[in-house]
Design an enzyme around this catalytic site. Structure first.
Site, short mmCIF file in Angstrom:
data_model
loop_
_atom_site.label_atom_id
_atom_site.label_comp_id
_atom_site.label_asym_id
_atom_site.label_seq_id
_atom_site.Cartn_x
_atom_site.Cartn_y
_atom_site.Cartn_z
N THR A 214 -7.34 -4.64 -0.14
CA THR A 214 -7.62 -4.48 1.29
C THR A 214 -9.10 -4.72 1.51
O THR A 214 -9.90 -4.36 0.66
CB THR A 214 -7.28 -3.03 1.73
N ARG A 242 8.21 -3.17 4.03
CA ARG A 242 7.25 -2.17 3.57
C ARG A 242 5.95 -2.23 4.37
O ARG A 242 5.42 -3.30 4.66
CB ARG A 242 6.95 -2.39 2.10
N VAL A 243 5.42 -1.08 4.76
CA VAL A 243 4.11 -0.94 5.38
C VAL A 243 3.25 -0.11 4.44
O VAL A 243 3.69 0.94 3.95
CB VAL A 243 4.20 -0.26 6.77
N GLY A 244 2.04 -0.56 4.17
CA GLY A 244 1.15 0.14 3.25
C GLY A 244 0.24 1.13 3.94
O GLY A 244 0.45 1.53 5.09
N ASP A 245 -0.81 1.51 3.23
CA ASP A 245 -1.74 2.52 3.73
C ASP A 245 -2.69 1.98 4.79
O ASP A 245 -3.22 2.73 5.61
CB ASP A 245 -2.58 3.08 2.59
N THR A 265 -9.07 1.69 -0.85
CA THR A 265 -8.33 0.53 -1.31
C THR A 265 -7.62 0.88 -2.60
O THR A 265 -8.13 1.66 -3.40
CB THR A 265 -9.25 -0.69 -1.52
N GLY A 266 -6.41 0.35 -2.79
CA GLY A 266 -5.64 0.67 -3.99
C GLY A 266 -4.16 0.70 -3.69
O GLY A 266 -3.68 0.02 -2.78
N ASP A 267 -3.43 1.48 -4.45
CA ASP A 267 -1.98 1.62 -4.28
C ASP A 267 -1.69 2.36 -2.99
O ASP A 267 -1.80 3.57 -2.91
CB ASP A 267 -1.39 2.37 -5.48
N GLY A 268 -1.29 1.61 -1.97
CA GLY A 268 -1.10 2.19 -0.65
C GLY A 268 -0.01 3.21 -0.57
O GLY A 268 -0.10 4.17 0.21
#
Length: 354
Positions: A214, A242-245, A265-268
């Site tokens: 991100t 899917r929607v992330g963070d 930023t990272g695994d949402g």
């Protein structure tokens, strides 16, 4: 103005923040503004935001313009069109922008067929009472403002998808399905004979800069307005829908003009559960430095997910900047301010999580 709201008075390059009422302790902070910070080494995006802010522009305009540059450049293939195809081969986009004065947010998730996703998020902020619009209806919303419908796929993203299919659809995000998602492509059906194990989330997905990332951007303009924003094309090979963070306040970013701002930023999927950006802002509210606040966000995640790969950046009203990370050796981020100069690349060594 409500209790505790701050009045910004500019004298030369100094910004004095004073509470309007006497209901909270009075304080004065001298800051050399504006300032903008962004994740990774996306210098072009940061410099565009700095150009806006250095000309006296608003922080929200700076974030919108900066993130849009990253979308157009397809930063690392993880921002903008033509990256991170989902299981069906389609690229979809997430973005958000947050006003630290009002705490209002404009965000879109799983946006299809519209390239300038940050500009759509800004329309949600400026022209609706909502926080988040998603999917095909978000596309219709964007079209109502004149945004062009077009494919977000490219030859590169299609090639990535085909290679993934040829490799047995590995890695993927399915659990407890038949046939075994660890060795086979779908279609899948639920496996009635296995217990759900949340600890296995993402166990076969190697997170990193080039397969999920991100641009997170935070800053303060010359008038003391604080803002934050994010833009991404999400996790590669994600399950469609899917929607992330990134479009979630407190996860992808958070801004409060009484405190400062943070972005992650990272695994949402993990960060939505922990809200590291909100944790960092609240830690600064309680007196932590931005660096310590970012560490608190990372350590909070590591309690439950010690293999987490990601980072948090933060800035407070004094213009102090911090960052923390885990799962990699070091994390780069870019800072522009009167004190540092424009587009200064910094790195922070990541925490060693035992």
């Amino acid at each position: 103005m409500h209790n505790g709201e701050f009045k910004a008075v500019v004298f030369g390059i100094f910004l004095i923040m004073e509470p309007i009422t006497g209901l909270i302790e009075s304080r004065k902070v001298e800051v050399d503004l504006p300032i903008v910070i962004s994740t990774w080494n996306f210098s072009e995006a940061n410099l565009k935001a700095w150009e806006v802010l250095n000309d006296g522009g608003n922080i929200l305009d700076g974030i919108e313009e900066g993130c849009t540059v990253c979308e157009e450049l397809q930063c690392d293939g993880t921002v903008g069109y033509g990256g991170s195809p989902d299981e069906s081969g389609e690229t979809t986009l997430d973005a958000m922008i947050m006003d630290g004065n009002t705490l209002n947010v404009g965000a879109v998730g799983c946006l299809r067929y519209i390239k300038p996703v940050m500009r759509v998020a800004r329309k949600v902020l400026d022209h609706t009472k909502h926080t988040l619009l998603v999917g095909e209806k978000a596309t219709l919303f964007a079209e109502s403002f004149g945004f062009k419908r077009e494919s977000l796929s490219t030859n590169s993203s299609t090639e990535k998808w085909l290679k993934w299919k040829e490799g047995g659809c590995q890695p993927n995000f399915w659990l407890n399905m038949s046939p075994d998602p660890n060795s086979s492509c779908g279609p899948y059906t639920p496996d009635q004979f296995k217990d759900f194990d949340p600890a296995k989330h993402g166990n076969n997905v190697e997170w990193g800069r080039f397969n999920h990332d991100t641009i997170g951007m935070i800053g303060i303009d010359v008038k003391g307005n604080v803002g934050g924003g994010t833009s991404t094309n999400g996790a590669i090979h994600k399950i469609p829908g899917r929607v992330g963070d990134s479009p979630i306040p407190g996860a992808g970013a958070y801004a409060d003009s009484e405190v400062g701002a943070a972005a992650a930023t990272g695994d949402g999927d993990v960060m939505m559960r922990i809200l590291p950006s909100l944790i960092a802002v609240e830690a600064m509210r309680d007196g932590s430095s931005p660096h310590a606040a970012c560490q608190k966000g990372i350590r909070r995640i590591a309690r439950k997910y010690p293999e987490f790969v990601g980072a948090v950046i933060a800035v407070n009203l004094a213009g102090e900047v911090g960052a923390a990370c885990s799962g990699i050796a070091e994390f780069p981020y870019v800072v522009s301010s009167k004190l540092t100069g424009a587009g200064v690349l910094r790195t922070v060594k990541c925490l060693q999580i035992n």
